[in-house]
Design a protein around this motif. Structure first.
Motif, PDB file in Angstrom:
ATOM      1  N   SER A 196       0.851  -1.191   0.000  1.00  0.00           N
ATOM      2  CA  SER A 196       0.000   0.000   0.000  1.00  0.00           C
ATOM      3  C   SER A 196       0.890   1.245   0.000  1.00  0.00           C
ATOM      4  O   SER A 196       1.919   1.290   0.686  1.00  0.00           O
ATOM      5  CB  SER A 196      -0.898  -0.040   1.239  1.00  0.00           C
ATOM      6  OG  SER A 196      -1.068   1.223   1.786  1.00  0.00           O
ATOM      7  N   ARG A 197       0.480   2.268  -0.753  1.00  0.00           N
ATOM      8  CA  ARG A 197       1.260   3.505  -0.808  1.00  0.00           C
ATOM      9  C   ARG A 197       1.397   4.130   0.575  1.00  0.00           C
ATOM     10  O   ARG A 197       2.492   4.567   0.976  1.00  0.00           O
ATOM     11  CB  ARG A 197       0.599   4.503  -1.771  1.00  0.00           C
ATOM     12  CG  ARG A 197       1.359   5.837  -1.896  1.00  0.00           C
ATOM     13  CD  ARG A 197       0.581   6.825  -2.749  1.00  0.00           C
ATOM     14  NE  ARG A 197       1.297   8.093  -2.906  1.00  0.00           N
ATOM     15  CZ  ARG A 197       1.356   9.047  -1.979  1.00  0.00           C
ATOM     16  NH1 ARG A 197       0.736   8.882  -0.810  1.00  0.00           N
ATOM     17  NH2 ARG A 197       2.034  10.168  -2.198  1.00  0.00           N
ATOM     18  N   GLU A 231       1.222   2.697   3.473  1.00  0.00           N
ATOM     19  CA  GLU A 231       2.091   1.874   4.328  1.00  0.00           C
ATOM     20  C   GLU A 231       3.555   2.162   4.016  1.00  0.00           C
ATOM     21  O   GLU A 231       4.372   2.359   4.925  1.00  0.00           O
ATOM     22  CB  GLU A 231       1.805   0.387   4.102  1.00  0.00           C
ATOM     23  CG  GLU A 231       2.734  -0.521   4.929  1.00  0.00           C
ATOM     24  CD  GLU A 231       2.691  -1.974   4.452  1.00  0.00           C
ATOM     25  OE1 GLU A 231       3.272  -2.818   5.166  1.00  0.00           O
ATOM     26  OE2 GLU A 231       2.120  -2.246   3.393  1.00  0.00           O
TER      27      GLU A 231
END
Length: 655
Positions: free
Chosen positions: A370-371, A373
């Motif tokens: 995920s971006r 994350e």
């Protein structure tokens, strides 16, 4: 920083008895300042007494001689004292003793007026040189008078005046309108225009608002400012400048050292020849004793190296003084001398040719990540680093209000990046060179796709970093710095002087090439570690000759030390870079480098003119004395007049 975290009292009007600092102004020739010089007063007093003694000589010989004695004492005391100190302490003869001896010799054979004239002109030339040095030191170190003594500290809403030595990082200060800012810090609250001329040489005040940096020794304008101290008193930019000034006042250029050594030997030779001229001619050439002694005194006057000794330092000090007005501080004349010889100027890229404030332009998450994350992971690790790229990533996370993780065993990987453990997993962020390693633990297709993305980003002039979870590529970050508005102009000005311009950077070649295209530099060296920059500076010196290195970071310090002249950026430069630099651009204005090199070259031309002129005058007068014979007054005027002329020639640089 929350406004409620500190108790701020209401702004208080400045007290009527508070000291109002003067705004520094450019210095021009000031006759009053020259007349206030102690040596100039003595010289003029000596000249006035000489005229009085000459005027009364036809009326009373005894009174005339008495006034001449007073004239000798007034004009020659300072120089005689300096000469005796040199003789006693260093066991050396200097021009001061030669001139005093010549004047006393002239008096001993009845030429009182000629001796007084010699003392007067010699004292006048010494006063001019002294004035030049005083004025230059004032131009360099006038900001020392702006050193604040106390500060108004706010604690729990109450104010107290404390010495600046007691200030600590984090203290909150109030600076009223018109007062000196006592410490380096950031504006916590308030708006005002601050006069920074004493630090940066900027002619116009700079607007300061919440979050703006301010410097000790600068002058607050019309509005009250609350400032949070960010630097201890002994480490402020102001303190560093004072240290530089002290170094500049003690460091002597090589040419001046040579002249000083020559002076000691030359003075002994002149004394020896004078003694021979007094003793031998009456026996060998059948000259009368008085004629022999007269010619010996003329020789002693015209052969003394006064003009030669004064050929260098007035010009050097004038040039250093002129540079200081423009916010360029030299740590000594030797660096000005070296700067005149440079053929290459090498720039570090980040923070020098660029603003040094990169922005994240692309944040690419790999498959399965995920971006948000990855951004949280990257910012959590990078928050411990002071590198501009790391700070850009942390700023992006703050702007997007991403919650950060707790990081363990975070450490810098020299020459590559940074790594740390988060929730039991090792994360690494750094250069993309792992994509070029044969042993990269990535499947062929995905490996190729990441390289293609990198190629595209670098072709746009962006710096690319890789995010790794263990040995697995998790994402890619692209950042871009903005070129300084004056970078292209600075490069073009240097090239017009026939100087090659090089750029040294740790960025990859593709990114460096784009930046080189925007600035117009001649030589580009990319993918460099700090030790690589040193290697390239050495190579440039071997190939082209003398090299200036311009940098601002800790990693530039070794290269600054290796270059012929190291030039540091004063506003944003690191402490290590400023410590090692030979010259400091206080306002970070790189387009002034070319004009400074021009000034250094002009200074060298003036020094050569002075030395050639001085030697020519000395030889001409010596030959005239032996071949034709010249009157002592003519020898005095010719020799000491040449000394005054070389000093005035050096003073031209102050215009």
């Amino acid at each position: 920083m929350q406004a409620t975290s500190k108790q701020l009292p209401k702004p208080i009007a400045r007290q009527g008895n508070a000291q109002q600092p003067r705004t520094p102004k450019p210095r021009r020739f000031d006759p009053r300042a020259m007349l206030s010089n102690r040596e100039m007063q003595a010289a003029l007093g000596s000249g006035l007494l000489m005229l009085i003694a000459w005027a009364v000589s036809g009326w009373s010989e005894v009174l005339s001689v008495l006034i001449y004695v007073i004239s000798y004492t007034v004009g020659g005391w300072i120089k005689a004292k300096e000469g005796v100190e040199t003789l006693v302490k260093d066991r050396d003869l200097d021009v001061n003793l030669l001139m005093i001896a010549a004047a006393l010799g002239a008096a001993s054979i009845g030429y009182w007026n000629e001796g007084a004239m010699l003392i007067f002109i010699f004292a006048m030339s010494g006063a001019l040189e002294s004035y030049t040095m005083e004025r230059s030191k004032k131009d360099i170190s006038s900001l020392m008078a702006l050193k604040p003594a106390t500060a108004v500290r706010i604690e729990q809403g109450a104010m107290s005046e404390v010495p600046i030595d007691l200030l600590a990082v984090g203290d909150l200060l109030l600076v009223r309108p018109g007062e000196l800012i006592p410490a380096d810090g950031k504006v916590y609250r308030g708006e005002s225009a601050v006069n920074q001329a004493s630090i940066t040489g900027e002619s116009l005040p700079v607007e300061k608002t919440t979050g703006s940096e301010v410097f000790a020794g600068t002058v607050n304008g019309e509005g009250p400012l609350y400032i949070e101290v960010t630097t201890a008193a002994e480490h402020t930019l102001f303190a560093k400048i004072i240290k530089m000034v002290e170094e500049a006042e003690t460091e002597v250029p090589d040419s001046q050292r040579f002249i000083k050594r020559l002076e000691a030997v030359y003075a002994r030779v002149v004394v020896l020849v004078t003694v021979i001229l007094i003793v031998l001619p009456p026996f060998v050439l059948d000259w009368s004793w008085s004629n022999t002694f007269y010619k010996a005194m003329v020789f002693l006057v015209v052969a003394s190296p006064c003009a030669l000794v004064s050929s260098i330092m007035p010009a050097m000090l004038s040039a250093i003084s002129k540079s200081a007005r423009k916010g360029i501080l030299f740590k000594g004349g030797v660096h000005l001398e070296n700067m005149a010889k440079v053929t290459v100027v090498a720039f570090d890229k980040t923070g020098t040719l660029t603003e040094g404030i990169p922005q994240v332009t692309d944040f690419i998450a790999g498959e399965g990540y995920s971006r948000d994350e990855l951004l949280a992971v990257s910012a959590s690790i990078e928050k411990l680093s002071r590198h501009p790229l790391a700070e850009a990533i942390v700023r992006l996370a703050e702007e997007e209000r991403v919650e950060l993780y707790s990081t363990h065993e975070s450490k810098s990987v020299t020459g590559w990046g940074i790594e740390g453990w988060i929730n039991g997993r090792l994360w690494r962020i750094g250069k993309t060179n792992v994509l070029d390693e044969a042993a990269a633990a990535v499947e062929g297709e995905r490996h190729a796709s990441w390289k293609a993305v990198r190629k595209q980003l670098e072709s746009e002039g962006k710096t690319v970093s890789l995010i790794l979870e263990g040995d697995h590529i998790a994402g890619m970050i692209a950042l871009q710095d903005t070129v300084r508005p004056q970078a292209e102009v600075a490069v073009r000005k240097l090239q017009k002087l026939g100087i090659k311009v090089a750029m040294l950077t740790g960025d990859r070649e593709a990114t460096a090439a784009v930046m080189a295209g925007r600035t117009g530099v001649d030589l580009v060296f990319a993918d460099l570690l700090p030790e690589d920059k040193v290697t390239h500076i050495k190579a440039l010196r071997e190939q082209y000759g003398h090299v200036i290195m311009v940098g601002d970071g800790v990693n530039d310090a070794p290269a600054l030390a290796t270059a012929t002249v190291g030039m540091g950026m004063g506003m944003k430069g690191s402490g290590a870079a400023l410590e090692i630099a030979d010259v400091v651009l206080m306002n970070d204005n790189i387009e002034e480098i070319a004009s400074t090199i021009e000034l250094a070259r002009r200074t060298q031309r003036i020094v050569k003119q002075n030395m050639i002129f001085a030697v020519t005058v000395i030889l001409t007068l010596i030959l005239s004395n032996f071949l034709q014979g010249i009157a002592l007054p003519f020898g005095v005027v010719g020799h000491e007049g040449s000394t005054i002329l070389v000093i005035l020639n050096g003073l031209r640089l102050l215009r």
